[in-house]
Design a protein around this motif. Sequence first.
Motif, mmCIF file in Angstrom:
data_model
loop_
_atom_site.group_PDB
_atom_site.id
_atom_site.type_symbol
_atom_site.label_atom_id
_atom_site.label_comp_id
_atom_site.label_asym_id
_atom_site.label_seq_id
_atom_site.Cartn_x
_atom_site.Cartn_y
_atom_site.Cartn_z
ATOM 1 N N LYS A 7 0.825 -1.203 0.000
ATOM 2 C CA LYS A 7 0.000 0.000 0.000
ATOM 3 C C LYS A 7 0.863 1.258 0.000
ATOM 4 C CE LYS A 7 -4.302 1.383 2.085
ATOM 5 N NZ LYS A 7 -5.267 1.105 3.136
ATOM 6 N N ASN A 8 0.461 2.222 -0.770
ATOM 7 C CA ASN A 8 1.126 3.508 -0.845
ATOM 8 C C ASN A 8 1.154 4.147 0.553
ATOM 9 O OD1 ASN A 8 2.220 5.847 -1.808
ATOM 10 N ND2 ASN A 8 0.632 6.210 -3.327
ATOM 11 N N PRO A 9 2.297 4.661 1.011
ATOM 12 C CA PRO A 9 2.370 5.187 2.390
ATOM 13 C C PRO A 9 1.383 6.317 2.678
ATOM 14 C CG PRO A 9 4.381 5.707 1.174
ATOM 15 C CD PRO A 9 3.562 4.786 0.313
ATOM 16 N N GLU A 10 1.004 7.072 1.666
ATOM 17 C CA GLU A 10 0.046 8.161 1.882
ATOM 18 C C GLU A 10 -1.363 7.642 2.177
ATOM 19 O OE1 GLU A 10 2.064 8.061 -0.801
ATOM 20 O OE2 GLU A 10 3.369 9.799 -0.560
ATOM 21 N N ASN A 11 -1.617 6.363 1.872
ATOM 22 C CA ASN A 11 -2.953 5.794 2.045
ATOM 23 C C ASN A 11 -3.092 4.911 3.287
ATOM 24 O OD1 ASN A 11 -3.749 6.991 -0.383
ATOM 25 N ND2 ASN A 11 -3.032 5.253 -1.560
ATOM 26 N N ALA A 44 7.809 -3.450 14.232
ATOM 27 C CA ALA A 44 7.335 -3.534 12.846
ATOM 28 C C ALA A 44 6.227 -2.512 12.589
ATOM 29 C CB ALA A 44 6.846 -4.944 12.544
ATOM 30 N N ALA A 45 5.289 -2.411 13.506
ATOM 31 C CA ALA A 45 4.208 -1.435 13.347
ATOM 32 C C ALA A 45 4.744 -0.007 13.406
ATOM 33 C CB ALA A 45 3.138 -1.650 14.422
ATOM 34 N N GLY A 46 5.694 0.237 14.306
ATOM 35 C CA GLY A 46 6.293 1.568 14.398
ATOM 36 C C GLY A 46 7.016 1.961 13.125
ATOM 37 N N GLY A 47 7.741 1.026 12.543
ATOM 38 C CA GLY A 47 8.426 1.298 11.275
ATOM 39 C C GLY A 47 7.452 1.562 10.146
ATOM 40 N N TRP A 48 6.390 0.773 10.109
ATOM 41 C CA TRP A 48 5.369 0.952 9.062
ATOM 42 C C TRP A 48 4.687 2.319 9.202
ATOM 43 C CZ3 TRP A 48 4.697 -1.576 4.734
ATOM 44 C CH2 TRP A 48 3.527 -1.409 4.015
ATOM 45 N N ALA A 49 4.377 2.696 10.432
ATOM 46 C CA ALA A 49 3.738 3.995 10.667
ATOM 47 C C ALA A 49 4.695 5.136 10.330
ATOM 48 C CB ALA A 49 3.272 4.099 12.117
ATOM 49 N N ALA A 50 5.951 5.013 10.740
ATOM 50 C CA ALA A 50 6.929 6.075 10.471
ATOM 51 C C ALA A 50 7.124 6.278 8.977
ATOM 52 C CB ALA A 50 8.259 5.748 11.146
ATOM 53 N N ARG A 51 7.088 5.206 8.213
ATOM 54 C CA ARG A 51 7.191 5.296 6.746
ATOM 55 C C ARG A 51 6.071 6.190 6.196
ATOM 56 N NH1 ARG A 51 4.100 2.062 3.176
ATOM 57 N NH2 ARG A 51 4.970 1.904 1.096
ATOM 58 N N SER A 52 4.874 6.000 6.714
ATOM 59 C CA SER A 52 3.737 6.799 6.261
ATOM 60 C C SER A 52 3.795 8.227 6.787
ATOM 61 C CB SER A 52 2.427 6.138 6.688
ATOM 62 O OG SER A 52 2.254 4.933 5.995
ATOM 63 N N TRP A 53 4.218 8.387 8.054
ATOM 64 C CA TRP A 53 4.318 9.738 8.594
ATOM 65 C C TRP A 53 5.286 10.581 7.785
ATOM 66 C CZ3 TRP A 53 5.121 7.302 14.031
ATOM 67 C CH2 TRP A 53 3.882 6.939 14.567
ATOM 68 N N LEU A 54 6.388 9.987 7.390
ATOM 69 C CA LEU A 54 7.377 10.722 6.613
ATOM 70 C C LEU A 54 6.826 11.098 5.243
ATOM 71 C CD1 LEU A 54 10.194 11.881 6.804
ATOM 72 C CD2 LEU A 54 11.082 9.725 5.923
ATOM 73 N N ALA A 55 6.038 10.223 4.656
ATOM 74 C CA ALA A 55 5.451 10.508 3.346
ATOM 75 C C ALA A 55 4.338 11.551 3.433
ATOM 76 C CB ALA A 55 4.912 9.230 2.719
ATOM 77 N N LYS A 56 3.603 11.561 4.543
ATOM 78 C CA LYS A 56 2.447 12.453 4.677
ATOM 79 C C LYS A 56 2.782 13.803 5.294
ATOM 80 C CE LYS A 56 -0.997 8.859 5.603
ATOM 81 N NZ LYS A 56 -2.017 8.439 6.569
#
Length: 107
Positions: A7-11, A44-56
Motif C-alpha cells: 500500500k502507498n504510504p500516503e494511504n 514492525a508497526a512503528g516502522g510501518w507507521a513512520a514510513r507513512s508519517w514521513l510521506a504524509k
Amino acid sequence: MAMIDIKNPENVSTAAVVSLGLIGGWLTARETGIRPLGGAVLAAAGGWAARSWLAKTDPLTTAGLTALYVGAFGASHPLAKKIGSWPAVLGVTAVAGGAACVLSDLK
C-alpha cells in the motif's frame, strides 16, 4: 511470480497501525510469554507507521510521532502498576493513535 503490492504510504491509516503495534505487541508478549516477540510486533508497526508519517508530513512531525509512540510504550509500564495492564495499554494507545490521526491521517 507476481510482486507483493504494498500500500502507498500516503494511504495508510497510521492510527490503526499504532493501535495494532501497541495493543498487538503487548498482547503478543503476554500470550506467548516471549517479550522480544511482542517487541518485534511493536517495532514492525512503528516502522510501518513512520514510513507513512514521513510521506504524509515532515521529518519533525515524524520524529515527534515516533517519540510519542516509543514513549507510550515506555509509559504503559509504570502506568500499568497503578491502574492495571489493560487500562494502561488502552490509555496510551488512545493518546498515540489520536495524535497519529490528527497530525498525519487527517491531512
